[in-house]
Scaffold this motif. Structure first.
Motif, PDB file in Angstrom:
ATOM      1  N   GLU A  87       0.893  -2.961  -3.251  1.00  0.00           N
ATOM      2  CA  GLU A  87       2.250  -2.627  -3.673  1.00  0.00           C
ATOM      3  C   GLU A  87       3.132  -2.178  -2.509  1.00  0.00           C
ATOM      4  O   GLU A  87       4.336  -1.984  -2.688  1.00  0.00           O
ATOM      5  CB  GLU A  87       2.204  -1.527  -4.730  1.00  0.00           C
ATOM      6  N   GLY A  88       2.558  -1.960  -1.320  1.00  0.00           N
ATOM      7  CA  GLY A  88       3.331  -1.475  -0.189  1.00  0.00           C
ATOM      8  C   GLY A  88       4.221  -2.540   0.411  1.00  0.00           C
ATOM      9  O   GLY A  88       4.086  -3.743   0.160  1.00  0.00           O
ATOM     10  N   VAL A  89       5.144  -2.094   1.254  1.00  0.00           N
ATOM     11  CA  VAL A  89       6.099  -2.990   1.913  1.00  0.00           C
ATOM     12  C   VAL A  89       5.921  -2.838   3.421  1.00  0.00           C
ATOM     13  O   VAL A  89       5.929  -1.721   3.956  1.00  0.00           O
ATOM     14  CB  VAL A  89       7.551  -2.668   1.512  1.00  0.00           C
ATOM     15  N   GLY A  90       5.766  -3.951   4.125  1.00  0.00           N
ATOM     16  CA  GLY A  90       5.627  -3.915   5.570  1.00  0.00           C
ATOM     17  C   GLY A  90       4.498  -4.818   6.024  1.00  0.00           C
ATOM     18  O   GLY A  90       3.762  -5.425   5.224  1.00  0.00           O
TER      19      GLY A  90
ATOM     20  N   TRP B 105       0.893  -3.960   4.795  1.00  0.00           N
ATOM     21  CA  TRP B 105       0.648  -4.302   3.396  1.00  0.00           C
ATOM     22  C   TRP B 105       0.580  -5.810   3.200  1.00  0.00           C
ATOM     23  O   TRP B 105      -0.122  -6.289   2.293  1.00  0.00           O
ATOM     24  CB  TRP B 105       1.744  -3.687   2.530  1.00  0.00           C
ATOM     25  N   ASN B 106       1.251  -6.548   4.048  1.00  0.00           N
ATOM     26  CA  ASN B 106       1.140  -8.007   3.978  1.00  0.00           C
ATOM     27  C   ASN B 106      -0.279  -8.470   4.309  1.00  0.00           C
ATOM     28  O   ASN B 106      -0.757  -9.467   3.749  1.00  0.00           O
ATOM     29  CB  ASN B 106       2.134  -8.665   4.942  1.00  0.00           C
TER      30      ASN B 106
ATOM     31  N   ARG C 151      -2.446  -8.233   1.230  1.00  0.00           N
ATOM     32  CA  ARG C 151      -2.197  -9.306   0.296  1.00  0.00           C
ATOM     33  C   ARG C 151      -2.747 -10.646   0.809  1.00  0.00           C
ATOM     34  O   ARG C 151      -3.282 -11.455   0.033  1.00  0.00           O
ATOM     35  CB  ARG C 151      -0.690  -9.409   0.027  1.00  0.00           C
TER      36      ARG C 151
END
Length: 615
Positions: free
Chosen positions: A494-497, A500-501, A504
């Motif tokens: 759920e993280g951004v940056g 976190w990519n 995923r």
């Protein structure tokens, strides 16, 4: 039991100001020199010379007190006799002689005086002793719980105690007084001579009080542990198999035994994570890292977020997750060639955070900042797993690169991490799966090979890297080859940056087969570390050519620059190398045509050797 006329002498109990009346036998060596002794003291009938009382070792008092063979002490079962049986007196030199021909009336008068003093016994079978004031090096020992040993006085001199008319040279080392609460319960003894029943009563009371003293931690300060299968397995892998109070951990022999030297310790906080607090404990010139992980024991905690400034209750780890991390840390610390953090030990602790830990926590927050909740919210029932690791240096996020050689150091960081991951892939089919900038430590290393450019050698680059934190890692066990792994928690997606990519992207590659070996995840994290150094570290600035442009030469229409000095030229080469690696890895991961296909960290290192960048 009657003691009138018994030959006695005043003896002070060992280490205390109380006195006792000790009955002494009458058959001692007669006094030869009568002229120097007053006639009023010569009352003993003559007797043959008798050697000092022989003693036998007793098995009930640890070998400290011997059992007298005297018939007076052996017979009888009264309290007075039992008190005497605990006393071992090595007799001083005493002399006696026939008593003067005194009238029966005089003896009765003497008996009456003694009866008024409270001695009230017949003196038909014993006589008064004459004890010289000559110092005798003997010891009077009263059995008691041995106090902790203290250092002897300066110069090694023995401490001397004078008891009535007998001088005793004590071979015991100085002792500490009893605790204040216990000392207050001991009745004050008068300076006059006490009776044997008093001594027996005091010794009995003191023995009962000492038996009630417990030097271990009070039970209310140690959490009530409900043993589970997972907790028992974790305890079996720890340095000690018992729970230690958290505020006593750093003073325990097991913890202090991890250091080369014993000294006062200094604690400071050096980092934090979602599930742990990280401290450094230093003794003399040696420093170890302590990672404190709160354990989730199934208890529900009432927590009002608004009352705590909007902060949530600290995250707690499952026992199974901590057990897995301990096993992986142990295994990877044995990797041939190194590169992973050195494991020192693990403890299970319990209780609240002490001021010794809260003060450095507050200092860390005031100077650097903290996103964690202050750990004073944990109650006395909280359990923690405490991992002790070798100090690997400063994490990549906080490391300050050298202004001149910074890019050469960055190249060394990349290739050393890639090489460690490559060797771990071959050795244990290892994936880190969480290798961000906080999981790589950098320490300074003596730079002895300045003429070579082997970026894998710390003596050439001047830095050494260490990989840490294996909470999400995967590897094969040593003998069974069974995988140890963990599924990623849902919140990481759920993280951004950039970080976190990577999580995923790993999920797309692994496709929920987390137990399998997917070495390409190591390539993903290597690329993330490379981009972080190229773009996000303030101390690494893009190098530029030195000097202004030279004037245009006639007939050429071009400008030229001054040739850079050797340090600048080395920085330019290092930066260009990292840019080429970045491009190759990016093309490999996105699947562009003509790319270099990297499936593992080991293949990245092999490509670097083929390019002539590493040896």
């Amino acid at each position: 039991m009657s003691y009138i006329g018994t030959k006695t002498k005043k003896v002070t109990a060992y280490g205390r100001s109380r006195t006792a009346i000790i009955a002494v036998h009458e058959d001692f060596t007669p006094i030869k020199d009568k002229e120097n002794i007053p006639n009023r003291l010569l009352h003993s009938p003559s007797a043959n010379k008798r050697p000092p009382l022989l003693v036998k070792p007793s098995s009930n008092d640890g070998g400290n007190v011997r059992k007298p063979t005297s018939s007076l002490i052996q017979k009888g079962g009264s309290d007075e006799t039992k008190a005497i049986q605990h006393v071992n007196i090595k007799q001083p030199e005493v002399q006696r002689e026939k008593e003067d021909q005194r009238s029966k009336d005089d003896r009765q008068e003497k008996q009456g005086e003694e009866t008024q003093r409270g001695w009230g016994h017949s003196r038909s079978s014993r006589s008064l002793l004459v004890v010289r004031r000559t110092p005798v090096k003997r010891a009077a020992i009263i059995p008691h719980t041995p106090p902790p040993k203290q250092k002897s006085s300066k110069g090694g001199k023995k401490k001397r105690q004078v008891i009535s008319c007998v001088e005793i040279v004590s071979n015991k080392q100085s002792v500490q007084p009893p605790p204040q609460s216990l000392a207050q319960q001991i009745p004050n003894q008068p300076s006059t001579i006490s009776t044997i029943p008093d001594v027996a009563q005091n010794i009995s009371a003191l023995t009962r009080q000492l038996a009630q003293i417990n030097i271990s931690k009070p039970l209310d300060l140690v959490p009530s542990v409900q043993p589970t299968k997972s907790l028992n397995r974790l305890l079996s892998t720890c340095t000690t198999s018992t729970v230690i109070p958290l505020d006593d951990l750093f003073y325990s022999p097991a913890f202090r035994g991890l250091f080369r030297y014993r000294a006062d310790h200094i604690i400071r906080k050096i980092g934090e994570a979602s599930y742990s607090e990280v401290f450094a404990v230093k003794m003399k010139d040696e420093e170890l890292v302590v990672k404190i992980i709160p354990l989730h024991d199934g208890r529900s905690v009432e927590w009002n977020v608004e009352e705590h400034g909007g902060r949530d209750y600290p995250e707690r780890s499952e026992v199974e997750d901590v057990l897995r991390e301990v096993e992986v840390t142990k295994r990877m610390s044995k990797l041939p060639g190194g590169g992973f953090v050195e494991y020192k030990g693990t403890f299970i602790a319990g209780g609240i955070y002490s001021a010794e830990l809260l003060e450095p926590w507050d200092q860390f927050k005031s100077t650097i900042g903290s996103a964690s909740t202050r750990p004073d919210c944990f109650d006395s029932e909280q359990l923690y797993a405490v991992l002790v690791l070798n100090d690997g240096g400063i994490d990549l996020e906080s490391f300050n690169f050298d202004p001149v050689k910074g890019w050469e150091q960055a190249v060394g960081v990349f290739w050393q991490v890639a090489d460690s991951l490559g060797r771990a892939e071959d050795w244990a089919r290892f994936e880190h799966r969480d290798l961000h900038e906080g999981q790589i430590l950098i320490s300074s290393h003596p730079q002895t090979h300045t003429q070579t450019s082997n970026h894998l050698d710390p003596s050439s680059t001047g830095i050494k890297t260490t990989i840490i934190d294996f909470g999400l890692s995967r590897l094969d066990q040593q003998f069974t080859f069974e995988p140890i792994y963990a599924e990623l928690p849902e919140e990481v997606y759920e993280g951004v940056g950039d970080q976190w990519n990577v999580y995923r992207n790993m999920r797309e590659v692994v496709r929920d087969r987390w137990e399998g070996f997917h070495s390409i995840t190591n390539v993903m994290w290597l690329h993330y570390i490379l981009k972080y150094m190229l773009h996000r570290i303030p101390s690494l600035r893009k190098p530029s050519l030195p000097g202004p442009l030279r004037p245009v030469r006639r007939g050429t229409g071009t400008r030229s620059r001054i040739k850079p000095d050797p340090p600048t030229e080395a920085a330019l080469e290092a930066y260009a190398m990292l840019c080429k690696i970045d491009e190759a890895m990016k093309n490999s991961l996105v699947g562009k045509k003509g790319r270099v296909d990297f499936e593992s960290a080991g293949e990245v290192v092999d490509w670097g050797r083929a390019m002539g960048w590493v040896e």
